[in-house]
Design an enzyme around this catalytic site. Sequence first.
Site, mmCIF file in Angstrom:
data_model
loop_
_atom_site.group_PDB
_atom_site.id
_atom_site.type_symbol
_atom_site.label_atom_id
_atom_site.label_comp_id
_atom_site.label_asym_id
_atom_site.label_seq_id
_atom_site.Cartn_x
_atom_site.Cartn_y
_atom_site.Cartn_z
ATOM 1 N N ASP A 9 0.805 -1.253 0.128
ATOM 2 C CA ASP A 9 0.281 -0.093 0.161
ATOM 3 C C ASP A 9 0.859 1.116 0.156
ATOM 4 O O ASP A 9 1.715 1.245 0.706
ATOM 5 C CB ASP A 9 -0.537 0.052 1.237
ATOM 6 C CG ASP A 9 -1.992 1.509 1.431
ATOM 7 O OD1 ASP A 9 -1.522 2.194 0.735
ATOM 8 O OD2 ASP A 9 -1.946 1.748 2.486
ATOM 9 N N LYS A 72 2.925 11.452 -3.406
ATOM 10 C CA LYS A 72 1.877 10.901 -4.322
ATOM 11 C C LYS A 72 0.952 11.669 -4.786
ATOM 12 O O LYS A 72 -0.051 11.201 -5.955
ATOM 13 C CB LYS A 72 1.281 9.722 -3.614
ATOM 14 C CG LYS A 72 0.272 9.176 -4.099
ATOM 15 C CD LYS A 72 -0.643 8.180 -2.664
ATOM 16 C CE LYS A 72 -1.525 6.776 -3.979
ATOM 17 N NZ LYS A 72 -2.295 6.115 -2.214
ATOM 18 N N GLU A 175 -7.359 0.745 -4.671
ATOM 19 C CA GLU A 175 -6.991 0.694 -3.143
ATOM 20 C C GLU A 175 -8.613 -0.459 -2.618
ATOM 21 O O GLU A 175 -8.846 -1.242 -1.773
ATOM 22 C CB GLU A 175 -6.520 2.526 -2.588
ATOM 23 C CG GLU A 175 -5.383 2.581 -2.575
ATOM 24 C CD GLU A 175 -4.822 3.944 -2.875
ATOM 25 O OE1 GLU A 175 -6.084 4.411 -2.293
ATOM 26 O OE2 GLU A 175 -3.921 3.525 -2.861
ATOM 27 N N ASP A 203 -13.204 5.137 2.481
ATOM 28 C CA ASP A 203 -11.527 5.448 2.655
ATOM 29 C C ASP A 203 -11.396 7.531 3.457
ATOM 30 O O ASP A 203 -11.379 7.777 2.757
ATOM 31 C CB ASP A 203 -10.903 4.881 1.518
ATOM 32 C CG ASP A 203 -9.541 4.865 1.738
ATOM 33 O OD1 ASP A 203 -9.325 5.745 3.196
ATOM 34 O OD2 ASP A 203 -8.553 5.172 1.129
#
Length: 623
Positions: A9, A72, A175, A203
């Site tokens: 991850d 990211k 994800e 999330d």
Amino acid sequence: MSTQILGIDLGTTNSLVAICDERGPRVLRDEDGHALVPSVVRFGTRGEVVAVGREALAHAVEFPRETVYSAKRLVGRSATEIGEVAARLPYRVVPGPRGIAAIEVPTSAGSALVTPQEVAAHVLARLKTIAERELQHGVSKAVITVPAYFDDGQRQATRDAARLAGLEAVRIVNEPTAASLAYGLGRPASRGPRKAERIAVYDFGGGTFDISILEISSDESAAGGDLFQVLATAGDTALGGDDIDRAIIDLVMREIRETFGAALDFPPSARQALRQFAEGAKVALSERETTTLEVGLGTGRTYRRTLTRADLEALAAPFVERTLVSCRRALADSGCNVESIDRVVLVGGSTRMPIVRREVERVFGKVPYTALNPDEVVALGAAVQAAILAGDRRDLLLFDVLPLSLGIETVGGAVAKLLMRNATVPARAKEMFSTSVDGQTNVKIHVMQGERELVQHCRSLGQFELRGIPPMPAGIPQVEVEFLVDQNGVLDVSAVERRSGRRASIQVVPSYGLTRDEVDRIEAESFRHAREDMHVHRVIDLRVNAALDLKWIETALARVRGELPAATVAEVEARMDEVRSFLAAADRDAASVDANCFHQAKDALDRASVPVHEKAIAQSLRS
Ligand code: AMP
């Protein structure tokens, strides 16, 4: 043995690495026991890497322009696209080759250009090292997760980062898909084709919020199982737990100014301390109802206040509401109504907040999956995908039936089984329990797995407390415990006290950490020990009941002793002494007590004490 493939991850704030072996998926830890690696890299005066992860994060404030985090957010995007994001970062973001965003770090010779992929590669290399240390062999392949909304360029950049780190990204997985896989959703079906399932993955992390609606359907052609289709995604790249921390800080600063005067100013270091402290308070309130905020302001002045969970929820509510708006939008975009969503999966640290769980449950009308650590669930799912690709996930523990019995600990260390081994799933069972001590307001529910009769011989799956039971005599409260195992093998245990309506629950995945061999061993042991286990269980039950009897008789005897013939009193006391000696023996070693003799002694006491009870009842009626 096939080559091991890692599950990674690669997060905006933190990254993790996991593997899936015959015990199921688990995250790997560094030499200090940390699973989370901050996705942070610091560069030195020659543009070389000087620190990665925790160490880089620790000195981020001292080296703002040399320390790169949140890379990211830049990966695979053009410098013009991310103007707003870049403006909020303390390091310099500039157009790199082909206009793609790059980072300019200061060096003694001027500056050096680093791409976000290179930053990601350093984080991946750290994860690879952690894995190799723990596995004690080299690894060269990984499944890496990315947000569902990543485009081809961002996915390719992630592959490039892996290559730079010496890893082949054998698959890039969304994800939310990984989170679903961790819960066993859409695994290679062990029971033939299944109906298509719709999953909402919510999330909520530190800085971003994402909601994805997935559809899983059986697909013969999909390698290793089912087909995951992303029907819709929505979210907010600037919404997270950090906003809630900031709301607490604002509240504290406002109150400090109101109390101590407007002149008080905060240096940046004090703000940083305040931030940690606000986050600590927020985290504490996920477990407790109140916490204390205390800030020393120098010259003997202290700001102090109690923050309740209700206070926090009032601060958090607007942010949670924003996530719900996104949820409704994603539902609308996917063309699904709430009723057609089969499961809701929670990901991200902020989903530990009770208000979040409650609101998600309210909006989707079902209890969300929370059994797995919300920080680890994506990495665990990546590891499941990795094992499927490696072909060594024999899916040993995908059962249509329960491999082992499930129950709870009862007084005296015995296990009451609610669901028996080989029950078909989904399965449900309910049983009534009570308290064992007068005035007891909390009950511990300890969830056990195994075939043996005693807690010490079973596997602990987790425990929780039912709090706030109104004080009543022992045995009066009615605590209903319910076990529910759904078709994915997720166990939901809930306890409700009937009178007060107090409720508490826990979710676990009983098959995690269990191998086929272990199931066989546990079964064999239970056969081998069946006789002695039954014996010990019987002694424990006798012990619990006899102790209650003794307590009763002692109390009654104290009240009516004067009204009874001396011989009766002497007889009762002798019988009580005998039972007490059995109790003491059972406490020392239950296995060595003769259960039949114990039973006889208890019966003899019951018979001898009849006159005591009669007198006590008569006395009660008179008064
Ligand atoms: P993530 O980005 O998924 O690592 O989530 C990090 C966020 O989760 C941060 O804002 C944390 O403060 C928050 N968080 C972690 N644990 C808890 C908790 N027990 N209660 C509330 N928030 C938490």
